[in-house]
Write an enzyme that holds these catalytic residues in place. Structure first.
Site, PDB file in Angstrom:
ATOM      1  CG  HIS A  86      -0.577   0.242   2.512  1.00  8.11           C
ATOM      2  ND1 HIS A  86      -0.270  -0.762   3.403  1.00  8.11           N
ATOM      3  CD2 HIS A  86      -0.378   1.389   3.191  1.00  8.11           C
ATOM      4  CE1 HIS A  86       0.083  -0.236   4.562  1.00  8.11           C
ATOM      5  NE2 HIS A  86       0.029   1.081   4.456  1.00  8.11           N
ATOM      6  CG  ASP A 221       0.277  -4.076   2.738  1.00  5.90           C
ATOM      7  OD1 ASP A 221       0.840  -3.541   1.762  1.00  5.90           O
ATOM      8  OD2 ASP A 221      -0.531  -3.474   3.470  1.00  5.90           O
ATOM      9  CB  SER A 657       2.676   1.833   6.225  1.00  7.11           C
ATOM     10  OG  SER A 657       1.418   1.741   6.805  1.00  7.11           O
TER      11      SER A 657
HETATM   12  N1  ARG Z   1      -4.567   0.347   7.297  1.00  5.97           N
HETATM   13  C1  ARG Z   1      -3.279   0.338   6.667  1.00  5.97           C
HETATM   14  C2  ARG Z   1      -2.457   1.521   7.117  1.00  5.97           C
HETATM   15  O1  ARG Z   1      -2.969   2.585   7.315  1.00  5.97           O
HETATM   16  C3  ARG Z   1      -3.362   0.407   5.185  1.00  5.97           C
HETATM   17  C4  ARG Z   1      -3.859  -0.804   4.569  1.00  5.97           C
HETATM   18  C5  ARG Z   1      -4.119  -0.626   3.115  1.00  5.97           C
HETATM   19  N2  ARG Z   1      -5.119  -1.566   2.709  1.00  5.97           N
HETATM   20  C6  ARG Z   1      -6.378  -1.241   2.381  1.00  5.97           C
HETATM   21  N3  ARG Z   1      -7.235  -2.177   2.176  1.00  5.97           N
HETATM   22  N4  ARG Z   1      -6.753   0.027   2.235  1.00  5.97           N
HETATM   23  O2  ARG Z   1      -1.253   1.439   7.204  1.00  5.97           O
END
Ligand code: ARG
Length: 723
Positions: A86, A221, A657
């Site tokens: 992501h 991811d 992330s």
């Molecule tokens: N919740 C994750 C973060 O903010 C991002 C994940 C991205 N995946 C998604 N399905 N939007 O780091």
């Protein structure tokens, strides 16, 4: 290093006694003996110098700030970087087309020649950190209290510019403890970063928004990039064929030994923001107005975007990245409020505030602090909704957001003080804004968004805060009743039909020779200006006043807290500066009678798999590998499966992330990529029981690269630690 202020030493390096060891995002250069001892007690096997050193190579040299707001880590002597899917998403989508659909199908460079250049992508290395509290404080003494919030950014910018002048470095001064401390960070930016590998989206985003922010999680991811230096070994300033793979001072070995519940876990990275000292009044506003308004508006925008994305792969590629960004924090803010309410965080804060009042009773400077804070919130609250409906609603229509940005060009063209040079500069930046806008513009969804937000604004915002004379009056006269959806649909059709912005030849003629007359007659520009002027006149002054006062109160509150809690560890709120957090791999119980295990595996992918589904499809090749149990050296011997992800007790937030999750020896065991739903209130209050960081197991990454991508070249670059 300049001298570290006394307060900072007090607040950051003293005993850990009353902080749970897994709470805290510690400034990497200020880990005191006590904290280090605690890390060792939890399992760390490295020296302090190996964690961070300004003179010697250390783990911090393997960590970069990736793009605008993620973390990545070096994993080879040739500048190979791991980060999240992501985090690379926008670049993967930008590199994709319907015929080379890397977002859908994945991408693996089998040699350096096949890597994809990513214009605009850069990474930053941290070079040094200095305390500049005294210098900033001296400058702030000359500024009136109610002007600090408006003047502070320029003061910090000026200091940063001065410090970086002629050095080739970038410098940023960041505020800590609500303006009670200031640290100056020096970075080296590399601007040639290339895409090396990405799994198909059905792996990299498996589970989509349904599983986002939740455990158990079966998402692969990750994405892989390479950073390049110039041919003389200096930082790359742009893509050049002659650039060479960057040679890191330190890179991370990769462990495939597997993990156990309770293992040490350490995470380095760039957490973007927390607000752990938010007051009960701030949380109330968030719960009552800010979050629900944002969630409602985003929900509508997402619905209109998705409707078009599912119809056409080209639209999907076009909208994918912005959709993902909007969806990510749509779910976050919804969950945040649910958890803030569930855990009664307002009640917790009220208790802390009451304790503060008792402590401060013989200290006159804190007199009536919370009464003042309350009065300030009371004055702002009636306007709060219109701010969200402007920024997340009206400006959520891409065409209005772009039209609104044309104000800068208009100002440059009409201001008498502006030279031709300033006009040219405005034209250049307008052109690049336009290119970005057009690249992401989908008319069908924008038409629906526009109609929706125009109606939502007038329905939801207090009458005296709407642009009636400049907008809705004309709507009523020309398009129909203000309460009806059809009215706004008609208007939206008319706007897209008549605005010159989306007419290529008219736009090109305009930008070749900008004419304010044309701009001021344009229906999209008129609409955007009506709302922007309305916001600037009716809402922004109230917000600026609220914000300035609130800054002063929070600054004072934190001064008091630092004094009151002298002797205990206080870590500063996250602010996109490098932090380290430590904890353990750990299972948890999300609710009574339910226990979540610390790992999840590929068998869970098969349980969730729905052929052809938008979120839960999986590549045929992956299913073949699972059926054949063809796991090679990446198999987890305990489960006889591939561990997809695991959870730890570490304290992280958005911006982390892509962060490396390290074992006790500093080897890479995973990539942090999410937080769990039960602790979504974590930006405001850390929950020592429920908070978990969701991490991709690096063995899953390697398995996908090797067995699914066939990219042995990538595996061969790594140092694998097998026992
Ligand atoms: N919740 C994750 C973060 O903010 C991002 C994940 C991205 N995946 C998604 N399905 N939007 O780091």
């Amino acid at each position: 290093m300049k001298k570290i202020s006394a307060l900072l030493i007090l607040s950051l390096s003293l005993s850990l006694n009353n902080v749970k060891a897994d709470e805290g995002m510690f400034l990497i250069h200020l880990i005191g003996e006590k904290t280090y001892a605690d890390m060792v007690k939890r399992g760390l096997k490295l020296s302090k110098d190996q964690l961070y050193s300004i003179n010697k190579n250390s783990i911090k040299d393997a960590i970069v700030l990736f793009g605008g707001g993620c973390t990545a880590e070096l994993v080879s002597k040739e500048g190979l970087l791991f980060t999240n899917h992501h985090c690379g998403y926008d670049n993967i989508a930008s590199s994709s087309s319907v015929s080379h659909n890397y977002l859908r199908d994945g991408f693996w460079a089998k040699s350096k020649q096949e890597e994809i250049v990513c214009p605009g992508l850069s990474v930053q290395f941290l070079i040094k950190i200095e305390d500049v509290t005294e210098a900033v404080t001296a400058k702030l003494k000359l500024v009136a209290q109610n002007e600090i919030t408006t003047k502070l950014p320029a003061i910090l910018m000026e200091m940063s510019n001065k410090a970086s002048e002629g050095t080739g470095f970038e410098v940023r001064v960041s505020s800590f403890f609500k303006g009670n401390q200031f640290l100056q960070f020096t970075y080296q930016r590399y601007k040639d970063v290339r895409l090396v590998g990405a799994p198909p989206e059905s792996i990299g985003k498996f589970g989509g928004d349904t599983d986002n922010w939740e455990w158990p999680r079966h998402t692969g991811d990750f994405s892989i990039f390479r950073v390049y230096m110039d041919s003389t070994g200096k930082a790359s300033t742009e893509y050049k064929a002659s650039n060479l793979p960057y040679q890191p001072k330190h890179f991370l070995p990769v462990s495939i030994k597997g993990l156990n519940d309770g293992d040490y876990a350490m995470i380095y990275g760039y957490p973007g923001g927390t607000n752990r000292y938010e007051t009960s009044f701030g949380i109330k506003l968030k719960n009552d107005i800010d979050n629900p308004s944002l969630v409602k508006l985003r929900e509508a925008r997402l619905k209109f975007m998705l409707a078009e994305m599912v119809k056409d792969p080209a639209v999907k590629i076009k909208l994918a990245s912005s959709y993902a960004g909007i969806a990510n924090y749509w779910k976050f803010f919804d969950g945040e409020t649910k958890q803030l309410i569930k855990h009664n965080v307002i009640g917790l804060k009220q208790k802390e505030e009451a304790a503060f009042v008792i402590w401060a009773k013989d200290k006159p400077k804190y007199n009536n602090l919370f009464d003042s804070i309350k009065a300030n919130y009371d004055a702002w609250t009636p306007y709060a909704k219109s701010k969200v409906y402007f920024s997340e609603g009206i400006m959520g229509s891409p065409i209005l957001a772009f039209a609104s940005s044309l104000k800068t060009l208009e100002t440059a063209l009409t201001s008498t003080a502006n030279s031709q040079e300033a006009i040219n500069k405005a034209i250049v930046s307008t052109k690049s804004n336009y290119d970005r806008f057009i690249k992401g513009e989908n008319i069908a969804s924008d038409k629906n968004i526009l109609a929706h937000v125009l109606k939502a604004f007038v329905m939801e915002v207090e009458g005296y805060q709407i642009p009636f004379d400049d907008f809705y009056k004309r709507i009523k006269t020309n398009y129909g009743s203000i309460n009806e959806e059809l009215t706004y649909k008609r208007f939206s059709e008319a706007l897209f039909e008549n605005s010159f912005i989306l007419n290529e030849s008219k736009w090109n003629a305009f930008i070749a020779k900008p004419d304010t007359g044309i701009l001021k007659r344009d229906i999209a520009y008129i609409t955007a200006r009506a709302f922007a002027d309305n916001y600037n006149n009716k809402c922004k002054p109230k917000f600026d006043e609220f914000n300035a006062k609130n800054y002063g109160f929070q600054n004072l509150y934190l001064k008091g807290i630092l004094d009151m809690k002298k002797g205990s560890v206080l870590y500063p709120d996250a602010n996109q500066t490098m932090r380290v957090s430590f904890g353990n791999v750990k299972s948890y119980s999300p609710k009574d009678g339910v226990k979540y295990s610390e790992v999840c595996t590929l068998s869970g992918v098969m349980e969730k798999y729905v052929p052809g589904d938008y979120e839960f499809d999986a590549p045929a090749k992956l299913i073949e590998l699972i059926n054949a149990k063809d796991y090679g050296q990446y198999v987890d011997t305990k489960t006889n499966d591939i561990v997809v992800s695991f959870i730890t007790t570490n304290d992280i937030t958005g911006g982390n992330s892509g962060s490396p999750v390290l074992n006790s020896k500093g080897e890479l065991i995973g990539l942090a990529f999410d937080g769990n739903y039960e602790a979504l209130s974590h930006k405001i209050a850390f929950d020592g029981e429920l908070n978990r960081t969701i991490c991709l197991d690096v063995r899953y990454l390697l398995f996908i690269v090797d067995k699914l991508g066939g990219a042995k070249n990538i595996i061969d670059e790594l140092i694998l630690s097998k026992k």
